[in-house]
Design an enzyme around this catalytic site. Structure first.
Site: not given
Length: 299
Positions: A68, A168
């Site tokens: 992230s 993601e």
């Protein structure tokens, strides 16, 4: 006689000072190497004095999975499109039931389990950066045109040793995919330096991103873990899961730190492929950050 003596003293100073600075940097690097050896895995560290030219690297050529922490360059790319009028911070996006079906980390989905709500791009950016929301991330990828425009934007800044190729959802489907979003420590350091200088984004976009990076509650035990309370840290974390062999692909934290004396430095902490407990990994990261803080505070 006095002039000759003064000249000798000046020449001696010019000779000694560079060697002293080199010794200090060498000691600093040795200190960081010693800290990172407390755990297994590969430690990627990059530090830069943003008021000078001193930089330091550990494992500079390794390609570390970003997880992230890649949401920092994604936010920069989205805000670049805002500055160019392609997107707007107050632009609405209707969150649908389909959007929130993805099984991933998402405070946004927890808050709106049925979707059916209008969110602004500013809302999505704050969720992605401050809360590390994965659903917000993939929506912003979609609004920005996909991973390629984001990667192209970062490369256009002269930051080449970075790859942003999977979202993601794709990373969640296969353990190995997370390694395709990689970055060398120096590339992330370069990106932080560019951001700090405020030349790539408008002032309003720069200030907005700084705020949501400072406000984020994630990774409090990493860069910020052992720092004085008055230190201001604009940062973005990244964390993987653990595979069946007990290996964590990545525990990351990258950011810009402003010290109480007004000085600032950028720091990149990539900890990859470790079998240590998360608490131990974060402790090492906090120790590295503290050492950097003390190093620059003493300069």
């Amino acid at each position: 006689m006095k002039v000759k003596t003064l000249r000798r003293m000046l020449l001696a100073t010019l000779f000694v000072l560079p060697n002293l600075l080199f010794a200090q940097k060498s000691d600093f690097k040795s200190q960081l190497e010693s800290i990172t050896k407390q755990i297994d895995g590969i430690a990627g560290v990059a530090v830069k004095d943003l008021g000078g030219n001193e930089t330091l690297f550990l494992n500079a050529d390794h390609k570390f999975p970003m997880l992230s922490s890649f949401k920092f360059p994604i936010a920069m790319a989205v805000l670049d499109q805002v500055d160019k009028g392609k997107l707007a911070l107050d632009q609405k996006y209707h969150l649908t039931k389909e959007d929130v079906q993805l099984k991933t980390y998402s405070p946004l989905r927890d808050k709106y389990p049925d979707g059916n709500v209008d969110l602004t791009i500013a809302d999505l950016l704050a969720s992605m950066v401050s809360l590390s929301d994965n659903i917000a991330c993939d929506i912003l990828f979609k609004l920005a045109g996909g991973t390629k425009p984001v990667q192209d934007y970062v490369h256009s800044l002269g930051v080449k040793d970075i790859a942003i190729v999977a979202n993601e959802e794709q990373m969640g489907q296969d353990w190995n995919v997370q390694y395709t979003n990689w970055c060398k420590p120096g590339a992330m350091l370069q990106l932080l330096d560019i951001f700090y200088k405020g030349k790539n984004l408008s002032k309003s976009s720069h200030d907005f991103l700084s705020k949501i990076m400072i406000d984020g509650p994630t990774g409090m035990n990493r860069i910020k873990g052992q720092l004085p309370k008055e230190a201001v840290v604009a940062h973005k974390t990244g964390t993987s899961g653990t595979n069946d062999k007990g290996v964590m692909a990545a525990v990351n934290d990258v950011g810009v730190l402003k010290m109480a004396n007004g000085k600032s430095f950028a720091i990149v902490l990539f900890m990859s492929n470790s079998t240590a407990e998360l608490k131990a990994i974060e402790s090492v990261m906090a120790q590295v950050s503290k050492a950097a803080y003390e190093h620059y505070a003493a300069k």
